[in-house]
Structures are given as C-alpha cells and as structure tokens.
Design a protein around this motif. Sequence first.
Motif, PDB file in Angstrom:
ATOM      1  N   ALA A  59       7.411 -10.795 -33.369  1.00  0.00           N
ATOM      2  CA  ALA A  59       8.101 -11.645 -32.391  1.00  0.00           C
ATOM      3  C   ALA A  59       7.904 -11.062 -30.990  1.00  0.00           C
ATOM      4  N   LYS A  60       7.573 -11.904 -30.051  1.00  0.00           N
ATOM      5  CA  LYS A  60       7.300 -11.438 -28.681  1.00  0.00           C
ATOM      6  C   LYS A  60       8.494 -10.727 -28.060  1.00  0.00           C
ATOM      7  N   THR A  61       9.699 -11.075 -28.473  1.00  0.00           N
ATOM      8  CA  THR A  61      10.910 -10.458 -27.914  1.00  0.00           C
ATOM      9  C   THR A  61      11.312  -9.169 -28.627  1.00  0.00           C
ATOM     10  N   ASN A  62      10.612  -8.803 -29.689  1.00  0.00           N
ATOM     11  CA  ASN A  62      10.957  -7.615 -30.465  1.00  0.00           C
ATOM     12  C   ASN A  62      10.418  -6.365 -29.764  1.00  0.00           C
ATOM     13  N   PRO A  63      11.293  -5.450 -29.327  1.00  0.00           N
ATOM     14  CA  PRO A  63      10.819  -4.233 -28.654  1.00  0.00           C
ATOM     15  C   PRO A  63      10.249  -3.195 -29.627  1.00  0.00           C
ATOM     16  N   TYR A  64      10.466  -3.402 -30.919  1.00  0.00           N
ATOM     17  CA  TYR A  64       9.974  -2.494 -31.961  1.00  0.00           C
ATOM     18  C   TYR A  64       8.602  -2.982 -32.431  1.00  0.00           C
ATOM     19  N   LYS A  65       7.664  -2.076 -32.538  1.00  0.00           N
ATOM     20  CA  LYS A  65       6.338  -2.388 -33.064  1.00  0.00           C
ATOM     21  C   LYS A  65       5.984  -1.352 -34.119  1.00  0.00           C
ATOM     22  N   ALA A  66       5.060  -1.703 -34.983  1.00  0.00           N
ATOM     23  CA  ALA A  66       4.602  -0.769 -36.018  1.00  0.00           C
ATOM     24  C   ALA A  66       3.080  -0.777 -36.051  1.00  0.00           C
ATOM     25  N   ARG A  67       2.553   0.337 -36.495  1.00  0.00           N
ATOM     26  CA  ARG A  67       1.107   0.482 -36.629  1.00  0.00           C
ATOM     27  C   ARG A  67       0.837   1.175 -37.963  1.00  0.00           C
ATOM     28  N   ARG A  68      -0.201   0.724 -38.649  1.00  0.00           N
ATOM     29  CA  ARG A  68      -0.560   1.290 -39.951  1.00  0.00           C
ATOM     30  C   ARG A  68      -1.929   1.937 -39.868  1.00  0.00           C
ATOM     31  N   GLU A  69      -2.046   3.107 -40.472  1.00  0.00           N
ATOM     32  CA  GLU A  69      -3.331   3.782 -40.600  1.00  0.00           C
ATOM     33  C   GLU A  69      -3.583   4.072 -42.071  1.00  0.00           C
ATOM     34  N   LEU A  70      -4.773   3.745 -42.523  1.00  0.00           N
ATOM     35  CA  LEU A  70      -5.211   4.111 -43.858  1.00  0.00           C
ATOM     36  C   LEU A  70      -5.478   5.609 -43.852  1.00  0.00           C
ATOM     37  N   ILE A  71      -4.927   6.336 -44.806  1.00  0.00           N
ATOM     38  CA  ILE A  71      -5.152   7.779 -44.877  1.00  0.00           C
ATOM     39  C   ILE A  71      -6.578   8.007 -45.369  1.00  0.00           C
ATOM     40  N   ALA A  72      -7.346   8.698 -44.550  1.00  0.00           N
ATOM     41  CA  ALA A  72      -8.767   8.919 -44.820  1.00  0.00           C
ATOM     42  C   ALA A  72      -8.985   9.494 -46.220  1.00  0.00           C
ATOM     43  N   GLY A  73      -9.939   8.915 -46.914  1.00  0.00           N
ATOM     44  CA  GLY A  73     -10.313   9.400 -48.236  1.00  0.00           C
ATOM     45  C   GLY A  73      -9.422   8.942 -49.373  1.00  0.00           C
ATOM     46  N   SER A  74      -8.350   8.205 -49.078  1.00  0.00           N
ATOM     47  CA  SER A  74      -7.408   7.838 -50.138  1.00  0.00           C
ATOM     48  C   SER A  74      -7.753   6.522 -50.834  1.00  0.00           C
ATOM     49  N   MET A  75      -8.571   5.697 -50.211  1.00  0.00           N
ATOM     50  CA  MET A  75      -8.825   4.367 -50.766  1.00  0.00           C
ATOM     51  C   MET A  75      -9.749   4.438 -51.981  1.00  0.00           C
ATOM     52  N   LYS A  76      -9.348   3.725 -53.029  1.00  0.00           N
ATOM     53  CA  LYS A  76     -10.143   3.601 -54.242  1.00  0.00           C
ATOM     54  C   LYS A  76     -10.211   2.123 -54.605  1.00  0.00           C
ATOM     55  N   ILE A  77     -11.366   1.711 -55.107  1.00  0.00           N
ATOM     56  CA  ILE A  77     -11.588   0.314 -55.478  1.00  0.00           C
ATOM     57  C   ILE A  77     -11.990   0.250 -56.944  1.00  0.00           C
ATOM     58  N   TYR A  78     -11.341  -0.635 -57.685  1.00  0.00           N
ATOM     59  CA  TYR A  78     -11.617  -0.836 -59.098  1.00  0.00           C
ATOM     60  C   TYR A  78     -11.989  -2.306 -59.309  1.00  0.00           C
ATOM     61  N   PRO A  79     -13.247  -2.579 -59.646  1.00  0.00           N
ATOM     62  CA  PRO A  79     -13.672  -3.970 -59.821  1.00  0.00           C
ATOM     63  C   PRO A  79     -13.058  -4.607 -61.059  1.00  0.00           C
ATOM     64  N   LEU A  80     -12.896  -5.916 -61.017  1.00  0.00           N
ATOM     65  CA  LEU A  80     -12.382  -6.700 -62.135  1.00  0.00           C
ATOM     66  C   LEU A  80     -13.458  -7.707 -62.545  1.00  0.00           C
ATOM     67  N   TYR A  81     -13.776  -7.713 -63.823  1.00  0.00           N
ATOM     68  CA  TYR A  81     -14.821  -8.590 -64.342  1.00  0.00           C
ATOM     69  C   TYR A  81     -14.272  -9.500 -65.423  1.00  0.00           C
ATOM     70  N   ASN A  82     -14.860 -10.666 -65.519  1.00  0.00           N
ATOM     71  CA  ASN A  82     -14.616 -11.585 -66.617  1.00  0.00           C
ATOM     72  C   ASN A  82     -15.985 -11.989 -67.135  1.00  0.00           C
ATOM     73  N   ASN A  83     -16.314 -11.589 -68.367  1.00  0.00           N
ATOM     74  CA  ASN A  83     -17.639 -11.851 -68.933  1.00  0.00           C
ATOM     75  C   ASN A  83     -18.751 -11.379 -68.006  1.00  0.00           C
ATOM     76  N   ASN A  84     -18.613 -10.155 -67.534  1.00  0.00           N
ATOM     77  CA  ASN A  84     -19.594  -9.500 -66.659  1.00  0.00           C
ATOM     78  C   ASN A  84     -19.725 -10.147 -65.279  1.00  0.00           C
ATOM     79  N   GLU A  85     -18.816 -11.022 -64.917  1.00  0.00           N
ATOM     80  CA  GLU A  85     -18.850 -11.636 -63.588  1.00  0.00           C
ATOM     81  C   GLU A  85     -17.679 -11.092 -62.762  1.00  0.00           C
ATOM     82  N   LEU A  86     -18.001 -10.560 -61.592  1.00  0.00           N
ATOM     83  CA  LEU A  86     -16.968 -10.016 -60.710  1.00  0.00           C
ATOM     84  C   LEU A  86     -16.079 -11.150 -60.206  1.00  0.00           C
ATOM     85  N   TYR A  87     -14.780 -11.021 -60.439  1.00  0.00           N
ATOM     86  CA  TYR A  87     -13.851 -12.039 -59.936  1.00  0.00           C
ATOM     87  C   TYR A  87     -12.798 -11.457 -59.007  1.00  0.00           C
ATOM     88  N   GLY A  88     -12.718 -10.121 -58.929  1.00  0.00           N
ATOM     89  CA  GLY A  88     -11.705  -9.517 -58.083  1.00  0.00           C
ATOM     90  C   GLY A  88     -11.806  -8.007 -58.110  1.00  0.00           C
TER      91      GLY A  88
END
Length: 167
Positions: free
Chosen positions: A89-118
């Motif tokens: 909200a433009k009138t909100n004096p509070y703001k937040a910022r997010r940082e991804l912690i370096a090296g922490s991200m992991k990705i696990y693929p999801l397949y259905n019948n060998n087809e990537l869906y997510g």
Amino acid sequence: MKKLKFIVFSIFLVFGSFSTINAQVERNSELFKILKSKDSLLFKIGFNTCDISQFKNLMSEDFEFYHDKSGVLNSKEAFIKVMENGLCAKTNPYKARRELIAGSMKIYPLYNNNELYGAIQNGNHRFFESFEGNETAGNIAKFSHLWIIENKQWHVKRILSFDHQMP
C-alpha cells in the motif's frame, strides 16, 4: 500368479527408488536456471519492489499460500489483495525485502510418465524490514514452492513459508 506380481512389484519399487536418490537437479541445469529466474521475478521484482504484475503473471489461478505465522491465503486474488492493501500500500511506511540465501536453493523435478510437469523448489530466505527508510535484518525462514507447467508456462501453485526465526 500372486507371487510373480509381488516380485515384479518389488523390483519396480527397488529400481524406482534408485532413480529418486539424486532427484535434485544440478545448479547449472536448465531447470535450475529457469526456476532461479522465476524466483527472482517473484521476489526481487514482485515482492521487493511491489510490482504486483509479477504475482499476476507467475501465480497459478489455483494458487495457495501457507505461512507459519500469518496463516493461509486460499487464492491468487486473496494474496494479491493482501499485498496491494498491506505491504505494498502506498500509504504503508513499513516495507520488506527478501533475499534468497546463497547456495540454499534446491530444485526437485516432478514427472508424469517421463514428462516434466512441475518442480519443487526448496530453500532458505532472509527478510529485511524497513520503516521510513531505516532497514534492519528480520527473520530467516525456510520455503517450499510447487511450480507447475500450465499452458507451457511455469506458474507457482503452492507456497509454504515456515520456520521463521530471528537470527
């Protein structure tokens, strides 16, 4: 016949479990790069600068958000409304910022019948709080995002943000 089915089923389970031992994709893989880019759009641009269009573009129509401190938002519309009327909200004096912690991200693929869906994206992030321009370190938390391919585009369908701790 039952014994043969049991043996075939057992072999399937054993070999199927071997394929999931190293299910996390490499950091230099195309999938990792794609979801790191989507994470950046969602947070560095969307969350950190309050560019609501990023939420509209990246969230599934069937979006849900689960937070260990502030509860559940059961729709994309509810999440966007909370952002527009609260943090962004433009009138909100509070703001937040997010940082991804370096090296922490992991990705696990999801397949259905060998087809990537997510994919499942896990990691840790740190938040910073700003009130009238004075920024301080906030909490650190874990997250899990369920990304789904819908109409050949990646959309975040579920977000879990949990284990918020002050450093």
